[in-house]
Write a protein that holds these residues in place. Structure first.
Motif, PDB file in Angstrom:
ATOM      1  N   VAL A   1       0.838  -1.191   0.000  1.00 36.13           N
ATOM      2  CA  VAL A   1       0.000   0.000   0.000  1.00 36.13           C
ATOM      3  C   VAL A   1       0.874   1.242   0.000  1.00 36.13           C
ATOM      4  CG1 VAL A   1      -1.950  -1.138   1.099  1.00 36.13           C
ATOM      5  CG2 VAL A   1      -0.248  -0.033   2.513  1.00 36.13           C
ATOM      6  N   TRP A   2       0.410   2.249  -0.746  1.00 38.36           N
ATOM      7  CA  TRP A   2       1.135   3.499  -0.881  1.00 38.36           C
ATOM      8  C   TRP A   2       0.117   4.619  -0.995  1.00 38.36           C
ATOM      9  CZ3 TRP A   2       5.451   4.088  -5.094  1.00 38.36           C
ATOM     10  CH2 TRP A   2       6.060   5.333  -4.993  1.00 38.36           C
ATOM     11  N   PRO A   3      -0.550   4.942   0.097  1.00 38.85           N
ATOM     12  CA  PRO A   3      -1.627   5.935   0.039  1.00 38.85           C
ATOM     13  C   PRO A   3      -1.090   7.335  -0.198  1.00 38.85           C
ATOM     14  CG  PRO A   3      -1.144   5.407   2.292  1.00 38.85           C
ATOM     15  CD  PRO A   3      -0.304   4.487   1.448  1.00 38.85           C
ATOM     16  N   MET A   4      -1.816   8.105  -1.009  1.00 40.09           N
ATOM     17  CA  MET A   4      -1.392   9.471  -1.275  1.00 40.09           C
ATOM     18  C   MET A   4      -2.437  10.496  -0.852  1.00 40.09           C
ATOM     19  SD  MET A   4       0.723   9.091  -4.796  1.00 40.09           S
ATOM     20  CE  MET A   4       1.244  10.782  -4.735  1.00 40.09           C
ATOM     21  N   TYR A   5      -3.721  10.195  -0.974  1.00 40.03           N
ATOM     22  CA  TYR A   5      -4.745  11.180  -0.630  1.00 40.03           C
ATOM     23  C   TYR A   5      -6.095  10.504  -0.426  1.00 40.03           C
ATOM     24  CZ  TYR A   5      -5.355  10.661  -5.649  1.00 40.03           C
ATOM     25  OH  TYR A   5      -5.520  10.134  -6.904  1.00 40.03           O
ATOM     26  N   ALA A   6      -7.036  11.320   0.041  1.00 40.39           N
ATOM     27  CA  ALA A   6      -8.431  10.930   0.225  1.00 40.39           C
ATOM     28  C   ALA A   6      -8.553   9.647   1.055  1.00 40.39           C
ATOM     29  CB  ALA A   6      -9.133  10.808  -1.121  1.00 40.39           C
ATOM     30  N   GLU A   7      -9.429   8.736   0.607  1.00 43.35           N
ATOM     31  CA  GLU A   7      -9.723   7.527   1.379  1.00 43.35           C
ATOM     32  C   GLU A   7      -8.617   6.484   1.297  1.00 43.35           C
ATOM     33  OE1 GLU A   7     -10.652   6.458  -2.682  1.00 43.35           O
ATOM     34  OE2 GLU A   7     -11.083   8.245  -1.536  1.00 43.35           O
ATOM     35  N   GLN A   8      -7.574   6.742   0.532  1.00 47.00           N
ATOM     36  CA  GLN A   8      -6.496   5.761   0.406  1.00 47.00           C
ATOM     37  C   GLN A   8      -5.830   5.478   1.751  1.00 47.00           C
ATOM     38  OE1 GLN A   8      -3.885   7.254  -2.618  1.00 47.00           O
ATOM     39  NE2 GLN A   8      -5.275   6.689  -4.270  1.00 47.00           N
ATOM     40  N   LYS A   9      -5.774   6.486   2.631  1.00 45.98           N
ATOM     41  CA  LYS A   9      -5.185   6.260   3.962  1.00 45.98           C
ATOM     42  C   LYS A   9      -6.015   5.249   4.761  1.00 45.98           C
ATOM     43  CE  LYS A   9      -5.182  10.649   4.744  1.00 45.98           C
ATOM     44  NZ  LYS A   9      -5.148  11.915   5.464  1.00 45.98           N
ATOM     45  N   LEU A  10      -7.327   5.413   4.705  1.00 49.31           N
ATOM     46  CA  LEU A  10      -8.208   4.483   5.418  1.00 49.31           C
ATOM     47  C   LEU A  10      -8.094   3.082   4.831  1.00 49.31           C
ATOM     48  CD1 LEU A  10     -10.404   3.921   7.500  1.00 49.31           C
ATOM     49  CD2 LEU A  10     -12.090   4.651   5.802  1.00 49.31           C
ATOM     50  N   ASN A  11      -8.102   2.983   3.508  1.00 52.36           N
ATOM     51  CA  ASN A  11      -7.963   1.676   2.857  1.00 52.36           C
ATOM     52  C   ASN A  11      -6.625   1.032   3.211  1.00 52.36           C
ATOM     53  OD1 ASN A  11     -10.421   2.144   1.631  1.00 52.36           O
ATOM     54  ND2 ASN A  11      -9.533   2.833  -0.293  1.00 52.36           N
TER      55      ASN A  11
ATOM     56  N   VAL B   1       1.742  -4.638   3.272  1.00 50.36           N
ATOM     57  CA  VAL B   1       2.723  -3.856   4.019  1.00 50.36           C
ATOM     58  C   VAL B   1       2.674  -2.425   3.515  1.00 50.36           C
ATOM     59  CG1 VAL B   1       4.271  -5.799   4.436  1.00 50.36           C
ATOM     60  CG2 VAL B   1       4.618  -4.391   2.432  1.00 50.36           C
ATOM     61  N   GLY B   2       2.925  -1.488   4.419  1.00 48.66           N
ATOM     62  CA  GLY B   2       2.970  -0.083   4.048  1.00 48.66           C
ATOM     63  C   GLY B   2       4.333   0.277   3.489  1.00 48.66           C
ATOM     64  N   VAL B   3       4.344   1.257   2.608  1.00 49.05           N
ATOM     65  CA  VAL B   3       5.600   1.684   2.001  1.00 49.05           C
ATOM     66  C   VAL B   3       6.343   2.652   2.897  1.00 49.05           C
ATOM     67  CG1 VAL B   3       6.577   2.982   0.077  1.00 49.05           C
ATOM     68  CG2 VAL B   3       4.845   1.281  -0.347  1.00 49.05           C
ATOM     69  N   THR B   4       5.619   3.499   3.618  1.00 48.09           N
ATOM     70  CA  THR B   4       6.277   4.517   4.422  1.00 48.09           C
ATOM     71  C   THR B   4       6.819   3.911   5.705  1.00 48.09           C
ATOM     72  OG1 THR B   4       4.199   5.132   5.458  1.00 48.09           O
ATOM     73  CG2 THR B   4       4.854   6.372   3.508  1.00 48.09           C
ATOM     74  N   GLU B   5       8.018   4.316   6.056  1.00 48.48           N
ATOM     75  CA  GLU B   5       8.644   3.804   7.284  1.00 48.48           C
ATOM     76  C   GLU B   5       7.861   4.257   8.515  1.00 48.48           C
ATOM     77  OE1 GLU B   5      13.184   4.097   7.205  1.00 48.48           O
ATOM     78  OE2 GLU B   5      12.500   5.483   5.661  1.00 48.48           O
ATOM     79  N   THR B   6       7.421   5.506   8.498  1.00 50.61           N
ATOM     80  CA  THR B   6       6.755   6.076   9.664  1.00 50.61           C
ATOM     81  C   THR B   6       5.263   5.789   9.660  1.00 50.61           C
ATOM     82  OG1 THR B   6       6.418   8.161   8.512  1.00 50.61           O
ATOM     83  CG2 THR B   6       8.422   7.945   9.835  1.00 50.61           C
ATOM     84  N   GLU B   7       4.758   5.229   8.580  1.00 52.62           N
ATOM     85  CA  GLU B   7       3.336   4.930   8.426  1.00 52.62           C
ATOM     86  C   GLU B   7       2.495   6.149   8.760  1.00 52.62           C
ATOM     87  OE1 GLU B   7       2.384   1.359  10.535  1.00 52.62           O
ATOM     88  OE2 GLU B   7       3.739   0.161   9.328  1.00 52.62           O
ATOM     89  N   GLU B   8       2.916   7.320   8.215  1.00 53.14           N
ATOM     90  CA  GLU B   8       2.201   8.572   8.482  1.00 53.14           C
ATOM     91  C   GLU B   8       0.756   8.518   8.008  1.00 53.14           C
ATOM     92  OE1 GLU B   8       4.883  11.327   6.625  1.00 53.14           O
ATOM     93  OE2 GLU B   8       5.577  11.984   8.579  1.00 53.14           O
TER      94      GLU B   8
END
Length: 106
Positions: A2-12, A24-31
């Motif tokens: 997963v690599w969320p950028m905006y909107a509902e992608q963070k929730l998904n 797995v999330g791409v961001t180390e900090t899982e912001e």
């Protein structure tokens, strides 16, 4: 992955990584989990994503445990069955289409 950028992608992304355990999330900090998306980070002058961070995400995905692989396979099979003739999603779509045509023909 997963690599969320905006909107509902963070929730998904949160649901896929934390709730379902299917990615797995791409961001180390899982912001994205904490409500700060990568697009906002980028527009604030930060990097969209560093190659090192992407490498960590890919490595975590490749090195996933057998338990995770089995879980993804099981969910994949469940989703596939739902879409097949007679599956739950297939039946619900047929019912929806039937209802729409019934309402149109009134």
């Amino acid at each position: 992955m997963v690599w969320p950028m905006y909107a509902e992608q963070k929730l998904n992304a949160r649901n896929i990584v934390r709730e379902l355990g299917l990615g797995v999330g791409v961001t180390e900090t899982e912001e994205y989990i904490n409500g700060r998306d990568l697009l906002v980070n980028y527009t604030d002058g930060g990097d969209l994503i560093r190659s090192e961070t992407l490498e960590i995400g890919i490595t975590r995905l490749i090195d996933g445990s057998d338990k995770e692989v089995r879980k993804v396979k099981r969910m994949s099979d469940t989703f596939r069955e739902a879409l097949m003739d007679g599956g739950s999603s297939f039946v619900m779509l047929q019912q929806f289409i039937s209802h729409v045509f019934t309402e149109i023909n009134k």
